[in-house]
Design an enzyme around this catalytic site. Structure first.
Site, PDB file in Angstrom:
ATOM      1  N   GLU A 246     -10.723 157.800  68.312  1.00 51.17           N
ATOM      2  CA  GLU A 246     -11.252 158.956  69.049  1.00 51.17           C
ATOM      3  C   GLU A 246     -10.628 160.288  68.625  1.00 51.17           C
ATOM      4  O   GLU A 246     -11.317 161.301  68.582  1.00 51.17           O
ATOM      5  CB  GLU A 246     -11.118 158.731  70.557  1.00 51.17           C
TER       6      GLU A 246
ATOM      7  N   TYR B  86      -8.396 161.216  72.757  1.00 53.54           N
ATOM      8  CA  TYR B  86      -9.347 162.152  72.157  1.00 53.54           C
ATOM      9  C   TYR B  86      -8.666 163.485  71.820  1.00 53.54           C
ATOM     10  O   TYR B  86      -8.627 163.915  70.673  1.00 53.54           O
ATOM     11  CB  TYR B  86     -10.491 162.456  73.142  1.00 53.54           C
TER      12      TYR B  86
ATOM     13  N   HIS C   9     -20.358 163.982  67.598  1.00 56.59           N
ATOM     14  CA  HIS C   9     -19.229 163.066  67.838  1.00 56.59           C
ATOM     15  C   HIS C   9     -19.591 161.628  67.429  1.00 56.59           C
ATOM     16  O   HIS C   9     -18.861 160.992  66.663  1.00 56.59           O
ATOM     17  CB  HIS C   9     -18.843 163.122  69.322  1.00 56.59           C
ATOM     18  N   GLU C  10     -20.726 161.151  67.897  1.00 55.09           N
ATOM     19  CA  GLU C  10     -21.105 159.765  67.578  1.00 55.09           C
ATOM     20  C   GLU C  10     -21.380 159.611  66.079  1.00 55.09           C
ATOM     21  O   GLU C  10     -21.043 158.585  65.482  1.00 55.09           O
ATOM     22  CB  GLU C  10     -22.306 159.319  68.420  1.00 55.09           C
TER      23      GLU C  10
ATOM     24  N   HIS D  88     -18.189 159.207  64.172  1.00 54.65           N
ATOM     25  CA  HIS D  88     -17.644 157.842  64.235  1.00 54.65           C
ATOM     26  C   HIS D  88     -18.129 156.967  63.077  1.00 54.65           C
ATOM     27  O   HIS D  88     -17.517 155.940  62.786  1.00 54.65           O
ATOM     28  CB  HIS D  88     -18.062 157.161  65.539  1.00 54.65           C
TER      29      HIS D  88
ATOM     30  N   GLU E 149     -21.256 154.957  69.670  1.00 54.59           N
ATOM     31  CA  GLU E 149     -21.484 155.040  68.229  1.00 54.59           C
ATOM     32  C   GLU E 149     -21.961 153.733  67.602  1.00 54.59           C
ATOM     33  O   GLU E 149     -21.516 153.372  66.511  1.00 54.59           O
ATOM     34  CB  GLU E 149     -20.194 155.507  67.552  1.00 54.59           C
TER      35      GLU E 149
ATOM     36  N   ASP F   1     -10.635 149.829  80.298  1.00 56.04           N
ATOM     37  CA  ASP F   1     -11.578 150.686  81.025  1.00 56.04           C
ATOM     38  C   ASP F   1     -10.883 151.447  82.148  1.00 56.04           C
ATOM     39  O   ASP F   1     -11.298 152.537  82.527  1.00 56.04           O
ATOM     40  CB  ASP F   1     -12.713 149.858  81.640  1.00 56.04           C
TER      41      ASP F   1
HETATM   42  N1  BES Z   1     -16.734 155.250  71.808  1.00 54.76           N
HETATM   43  C1  BES Z   1     -16.864 156.200  72.851  1.00 54.76           C
HETATM   44  C2  BES Z   1     -17.342 155.621  74.151  1.00 54.76           C
HETATM   45  C3  BES Z   1     -16.461 154.535  74.726  1.00 54.76           C
HETATM   46  C4  BES Z   1     -15.080 154.610  74.664  1.00 54.76           C
HETATM   47  C5  BES Z   1     -17.041 153.449  75.330  1.00 54.76           C
HETATM   48  C6  BES Z   1     -14.304 153.577  75.195  1.00 54.76           C
HETATM   49  C7  BES Z   1     -16.262 152.449  75.861  1.00 54.76           C
HETATM   50  C8  BES Z   1     -14.891 152.511  75.790  1.00 54.76           C
HETATM   51  C9  BES Z   1     -17.793 157.351  72.447  1.00 54.76           C
HETATM   52  O1  BES Z   1     -17.735 157.682  71.099  1.00 54.76           O
HETATM   53  C10 BES Z   1     -17.342 158.579  73.170  1.00 54.76           C
HETATM   54  O2  BES Z   1     -16.227 158.955  72.969  1.00 54.76           O
HETATM   55  N2  BES Z   1     -18.206 159.177  73.979  1.00 54.76           N
HETATM   56  C11 BES Z   1     -17.888 160.409  74.661  1.00 54.76           C
HETATM   57  C12 BES Z   1     -18.491 161.547  73.879  1.00 54.76           C
HETATM   58  C13 BES Z   1     -17.717 162.814  73.894  1.00 54.76           C
HETATM   59  C14 BES Z   1     -16.258 162.702  73.604  1.00 54.76           C
HETATM   60  C15 BES Z   1     -18.360 163.827  72.955  1.00 54.76           C
HETATM   61  C16 BES Z   1     -18.477 160.324  76.052  1.00 54.76           C
HETATM   62  O3  BES Z   1     -19.082 159.310  76.392  1.00 54.76           O
HETATM   63  O4  BES Z   1     -18.323 161.250  76.827  1.00 54.76           O
HETATM   64 ZN    ZN Z   2     -15.875 158.574  70.550  1.00 52.88          ZN
END
Ligand code: BES
Ligand code: ZN
Length: 591
Positions: A309, A375, A286-287, A290, A262, A367
C-alpha cells in the site's frame, strides 16, 4: 514445519500449489457454492499437504487420478479458519466441497441491493485472508498460482473474473443454467482471486480497457472513467509496460466495502466514485498502480502490507501528478497526512505498535487493524527517500525494485536489504529503522507544499476562529478544494454555520461522497438536525467502510440523539453490509 505467514497454515517445507483448476456451481437460493478444486503442485508431496480453509464443508479428497486420499480437517480458529491436512505423496490434490452461506469472502445480494433491483448479485473480496472461504488453498501471498475457473450459474446472469474470459457455454443437461470459463495465465497470490456475477453489462473504453457494471449505471460509469486509457499510458511511462494485458473495471453494487480492489485485469470499484465530475478517479489510479506494486511485487504476508500500500500510494500520486500537476498531488498528499494523523491518534490509544510499518500480526485479524498507516506512512517514507536522492535516482531505484522482484513476494527485510544495496545515498540520509520499526510518524517527515493548499487552509483556519468566508470564494472551489477545506474545519461547528454551508453550497446533496461524508460527519456531530436523516440515508445506501466508520462515529459522539439514530440505522442497514463492514461497525457501536 515452516510457517512464514502468521495468517496461514501453509507449510513452506511442503510443495507449493502452482496451478489451481476450479469448478464452481453457484446457488443463489441457498447462498452456497458447490466446488471442486484441483490443486497442482510444483513437486510431489512427501506425505502431507497442508491447506487453509474457512467454513468449507469438505465432501471428499482424491489424488489427480481420482483415488481417495485421507485427510483431516482441524478445529476452526477464529482468525485463521480450519487447517486441512491431506495425506499424499502425489503432485495433485482434488478437493470436493461446498462453501458456507456466511463465507467471509462472499457477499450474496438480494435484487433490492442492486442498482437494477431485479436480479441477484454475488461477489468475492478475498484480501486479506478470505480466499480460504471460497476454495481450499495455501492462502498466503508467498505462494503464487495460475488459475482455470469454471463458474456455473442461472442463464440470465453474467459472471466476470479477475482473469481472461475464455467462453460462455450452454449446459445441455441443465437448460436453465450456463457456465463461463476463465483463465489466469500469470501466477497470482490467492488474495487476488476474484469473481462477480449478476446482471452485468459492459462497454469498451479503449483498446485495453472496458467498464463492466449493471446496465443502469453503465452510462455514468463509462463517462466517469472515459480517460482511463490515457491513465494507463501515463502509468506505463512511469513504471514500465503494463504486465496484465487488460485493465478492465467493474463497478460494484453500493455495498462493496472498499473504494477499490486491485483484482488483476479487473479492478473492482465502489459506485461512490461516480461523482459525475471525474473528481474521484484517484482511486482508479491507486488500483492501477497496484498492477506493479502489489500484484507484481507482492507483500510476503500482512506483516509487510505497507510494501503493497505504501508503494501504491506513492505510485498513485505520481500518476495524479503526471495527469493533473503538482498542485493536485500536493492536495492529495495533504489530505492523506490529515487522515494519517487521525489514524495514528486512534491507534496510539488502542495499540501504538500498530503505527509501525512492519508489524507482527500473529493472533491479530488483519481486517480489525486496517488503517492508513501502511498507506500514508509508507508513502511518506518513500517520499523521504526520493527527496534524499532526487527524482532521477529514485526513479531508477523504483524501476530496479520492480524488475528485481516482479512475480515474487517479499518481506520488509528484503526491502531494507535492497534499499541498502540499490539506494545507499538515500539510506544514509533517511533513518530506515526509525520509519519501519518505530511508532508514530518521524518529526522530519516530508510535508506537502502548495500555494493553493496554503490558501485553503488559511481560509479554514480563519473560519475556525469565527470569520465566515466569502461565499464567492467557496463557490469557486473544485471538489479537491472542498475536501481539503472540510478536513481542516473543526470536528463540531455552530448549527447556524452548518445551515449556511448546507443551504449555500448544497453539500448534503453533493455527488462527491468525500464531500458529502466530510460535511455530514461535522454536521451530525454538531447536532445539525437535517444531518441525522441525511447521514442515516447515506448509511443505508452505501457499504464502503471509509464512509461508514466516520459517519457512525460522528453520530455516536454527538450524544443521545445521534446514538439512537446510529443504532436504528445499523439495525436497518446491517443485513446489507459486507460481513467485514458489519463487524467493524458493530465494534464502533459496542454491540
Ligand atoms: N487493496 C486495497 C483494499 C483492501 C486492503 C482490501 C486490505 C482488503 C484488505 C485497495 O487497493 C485500497 O487500498 N483501496 C482504497 C483506495 C484508496 C487508498 C485510494 C480504499 O478502498 O479506500
Ligand atoms: Zn491499495
Amino acid at each position: 514445519m515452516v510457517t512464514l505467514d502468521p495468517h496461514s497454515y501453509a507449510d513452506a517445507a511442503e510443495p507449493d500449489v502452482k496451478h489451481t483448476r476450479l469448478d464452481l456451481d453457484l446457488d443463489f437460493d441457498t447462498r452456497t457454492i458447490t466446488g471442486t478444486a484441483r490443486l497442482e503442485l510444483d513437486r510431489a508431496a512427501e506425505g502431507a499437504l497442508t491447506l487453509d480453509t474457512r467454513d468449507l464443508a469438505i465432501t471428499g479428497v482424491t489424488d489427480g487420478d481420482g483415488n481417495a486420499l485421507e485427510y483431516e480437517l482441524a478445529q476452526r480458529d477464529p482468525i485463521k479458519g480450519a487447517r486441512l491436512r491431506v495425506n499424499t505423496n502425489g503432485d495433485a490434490v482434488v478437493v470436493r466441497y461446498s462453501t458456507s452461506p456466511d463465507a467471509s469472502a462472499i457477499q450474496w445480494l438480494e435484487p433490492a441491493m442492486t442498482a437494477g433491483g431485479a436480479a441477484p448479485y454475488v461477489f468475492t473480496q478475498c484480501q486479506a485472508i478470505h480466499a480460504r472461504s471460497v476454495f481450499p488453498c495455501q492462502d498466503t501471498p508467498r505462494v503464487r498460482a495460475t488459475y482455470h475457473t469454471t463458474i456455473h450459474l442461472p442463464r440470465d446472469l453474467v459472471a466476470v473474473m479477475a482473469a481472461a474470459p475464455l467462453r460462455k457455454v450452454e449446459e445441455a443437461a441443465r437448460p436453465d443454467r450456463v457456465h463461463f470459463e476463465f483463465e489466469m495465465p500469470q501466477p497470482i497470490p490467492s488474495y487476488l482471486f476474484a469473481f462477480a456475477a449478476g446482471n452485468i453489462a459492459s462497454r469498451d473504453l479503449g483498446e485495453r480497457t472496458r467498464v463492466y457494471a449493471e446496465p443502469e449505471v453503465l452510462d455514468d460509469a463509462a463517462w466517469e472513467f472515459e480517460d482511463v486509457g490515457s491513465m494507463l499510458e501515463r502509468a506505463e511511462a512511469l513504471f514500465g509496460a503494463y504486465p496484465w494485458d487488460r485493465f478492465d473495471l467493474l463497478v460494484m453494487p453500493p455495498s462493496f466495502p472498499y473504494g477499490g480492489m486491485e483484482n488483476p485485469r479487473l479492478t473492482f470499484l465502489t459506485p461512490t466514485l461516480l461523482a459525475k465530475d471525474k473528481s474521484l478517479v484517484g482511486v482508479v489510479a491507486h488500483e492501477l498502480a497496484h498492477s506493479w506494486t502489489g500484484n507484481l511485487v507482492t507483500n510476503a504476508s500482512m506483516n509487510d502490507f505497507w510494501l503493497n500500500e505504501g508503494w501504491t500510494v506513492y505510485a498513485e500520486r505520481r500518476i495524479v501528478e503526471a495527469l493533473e500537476g503538482v498542485e493536485t498531488r500536493a492536495m492529495h498528499a495533504a489530505l492523506g497526512r490529515d487522515a494519517l494523523d487521525r489514524d495514528v491518534e486512534r491507534l496510539t490509544k488502542k495499540d501504538p505498535m500498530l503505527t509501525r510499518l512492519e508489524n507482527d500480526l500473529a493472533g491479530v485479524d488483519p481486517d480489525e487493524v486496517y488503517s492508513l498507516v501502511p498507506y500514508e506512512k509508507g508513502f511518506l517514507l518513500l517520499v523521504a527517500l526520493e527527496e534524499a536522492v532526487g527524482r532521477e535516482a529514485f526513479d531508477a531505484f523504483l524501476a530496479k525494485y520492480i524488475e528485481r522482484f516482479a512475480f515474487s513476494s517479499i518481506t520488509t527485510a528484503d526491502f531494507e536489504a535492497f534499499a541498502k544495496e540499490a539506494l545507499p545515498e538515500g539510506v544514509a540520509k533517511v533513518d530506515l529503522a526509525a520509519w519501519i520499526h518505530g511508532t508514530g510518524v518521524p518529526d522530519d517527515a516530508p510535508v506537502a507544499k502548495s500555494d493553493k493548499l496554503d490558501a485553503i487552509r488559511a481560509l479554514a483556519q480563519r473560519y475556525s476562529s469565527g470569520e465566515r468566508p466569502d461565499a464567492g470564494q467557496l463557490q469557486a472551489f473544485d471538489a479537491m478544494s472542498w475536501q481539503v477545506f472540510l478536513s481542516k474545519l473543526p470536528k463540531t461547528m455552530a448549527v447556524e454555520e452548518l445551515k449556511w454551508l448546507d443551504e449555500t453550497f448544497a453539500l448534503a446533496a453533493s455527488n462527491n461522497y468525500e464531500i458529502l461524508v466530510g460535511f455530514l460527519a461535522i454536521a451530525a456531530r454538531s447536532g445539525y438536525e437535517p444531518a441525522f436523516a441525511a447521514a442515516s440515508a447515506t448509511l443505508q445506501h452505501v457499504g464502503r467502510m471509509k464512509y461508514l466508520r466516520p459517519l457512525y462515529v460522528a453520530l455516536v459522539e454527538q450524544g443521545e440523539r445521534g446514538k439512537a439514530v446510529a443504532k436504528e440505522t445499523f439495525a436497518r442497514a446491517q443485513a446489507g453490509y459486507h460481513p467485514v463492514a458489519r463487524s467493524v461497525i458493530a465494534g464502533v457501536l459496542g454491540s
